[in-house]
Write a protein that holds these residues in place. Sequence first.
Motif, PDB file in Angstrom:
ATOM      1  N   VAL A 100      23.858  19.151 -13.878  1.00 44.34           N
ATOM      2  CA  VAL A 100      22.612  18.277 -13.918  1.00 44.34           C
ATOM      3  C   VAL A 100      21.717  18.555 -12.829  1.00 44.34           C
ATOM      4  O   VAL A 100      20.634  18.811 -12.871  1.00 44.34           O
ATOM      5  CB  VAL A 100      22.938  16.904 -14.409  1.00 44.34           C
ATOM      6  N   VAL A 101      22.446  18.543 -11.649  1.00 47.35           N
ATOM      7  CA  VAL A 101      21.684  18.378 -10.204  1.00 47.35           C
ATOM      8  C   VAL A 101      21.162  19.764  -9.940  1.00 47.35           C
ATOM      9  O   VAL A 101      20.019  20.249  -9.568  1.00 47.35           O
ATOM     10  CB  VAL A 101      22.346  17.968  -9.063  1.00 47.35           C
ATOM     11  N   ILE A 102      22.215  20.784 -10.081  1.00 44.11           N
ATOM     12  CA  ILE A 102      21.870  22.176  -9.946  1.00 44.11           C
ATOM     13  C   ILE A 102      20.651  22.723 -10.864  1.00 44.11           C
ATOM     14  O   ILE A 102      19.889  23.463 -10.617  1.00 44.11           O
ATOM     15  CB  ILE A 102      23.173  23.045  -9.920  1.00 44.11           C
ATOM     16  N   GLY A 103      21.024  22.260 -12.115  1.00 44.06           N
ATOM     17  CA  GLY A 103      19.926  22.710 -13.083  1.00 44.06           C
ATOM     18  C   GLY A 103      18.603  22.151 -12.667  1.00 44.06           C
ATOM     19  O   GLY A 103      17.399  22.804 -12.966  1.00 44.06           O
ATOM     20  N   ALA A 104      18.434  20.951 -12.295  1.00 43.12           N
ATOM     21  CA  ALA A 104      17.071  20.161 -11.910  1.00 43.12           C
ATOM     22  C   ALA A 104      16.665  21.027 -10.699  1.00 43.12           C
ATOM     23  O   ALA A 104      15.332  21.318 -10.564  1.00 43.12           O
ATOM     24  CB  ALA A 104      17.313  18.674 -11.477  1.00 43.12           C
ATOM     25  N   GLY A 105      17.560  21.282  -9.666  1.00 43.07           N
ATOM     26  CA  GLY A 105      17.002  22.163  -8.622  1.00 43.07           C
ATOM     27  C   GLY A 105      16.414  23.551  -8.926  1.00 43.07           C
ATOM     28  O   GLY A 105      15.545  24.083  -8.619  1.00 43.07           O
ATOM     29  N   ALA A 107      15.359  24.433 -11.914  1.00 46.27           N
ATOM     30  CA  ALA A 107      13.844  24.282 -12.705  1.00 46.27           C
ATOM     31  C   ALA A 107      12.812  23.895 -11.573  1.00 46.27           C
ATOM     32  O   ALA A 107      11.642  24.027 -11.809  1.00 46.27           O
ATOM     33  CB  ALA A 107      14.009  22.872 -13.456  1.00 46.27           C
ATOM     34  N   ALA A 108      13.099  23.350 -10.253  1.00 46.97           N
ATOM     35  CA  ALA A 108      12.119  23.088  -9.416  1.00 46.97           C
ATOM     36  C   ALA A 108      11.569  24.272  -8.829  1.00 46.97           C
ATOM     37  O   ALA A 108      10.716  24.128  -7.741  1.00 46.97           O
ATOM     38  CB  ALA A 108      12.587  21.843  -8.428  1.00 46.97           C
TER      39      ALA A 108
END
Length: 218
Positions: A100-105, A107-108
């Motif tokens: 989740v954290v890497i995916g959010a990173g 996407a940013a």
Amino acid sequence: VWRDFKPGGGKPGEVEAEELGIPGVTVELRDADGKAVESAKTEANGTFRFGNVPGGDYRVAIGAATFAKPFGGVSWLGEKLITPAILIAFLWASAGFAMVVIGAGLAAIPRDTLEAARTDGASEWQVFRRVTVPLLAPVLTVVFVTQIIGVLKVFDIVLALAPEASRDNATVIALEMWQRSFAGENRFGFGSAISIFLFALFIPFLILNIRRFRSENA
């Protein structure tokens, strides 16, 4: 010893021309008490022969050596596999947070930056190594530090999964502290020493986290 079957059927219990013998079968000659008196292996055509057998009542049986040892299953929580089993459980429990954290990173990351690198002739590997990873470095640091802290303080998974017979093969620092202090030994001084050692292991990662927070807020 033969396969009591031929194409089209056949008569059960009778050796017929098209029925094949079974080679390599261990055949035992047993007396009235069930004791093996003689043994032989079948030939390529399934025939066998006993030699030097005195007169008496005997019966022929297939020896136990012919059959494969039964599969006893895999002892996932035994002494040999308890550590890999706990590792798999921990990775399964912590992979969601990291994804989740890497995916959010990911996407940013600005898409314009990636497109600019591709326009300048960078390959996908170069874009990943020289653009994506550096921009994702703060996120990867968060995941790395969090996972390291989680590994150091892991306790519940080992206590829940490892049976008492194989727990010594999968013990961790936090579990060792609990066992020495509260699991019947009541060695509180030893347990306190282990807890201080565990806290000392946390300090470098706490400092790294604090510096990261300060650099982000600067």
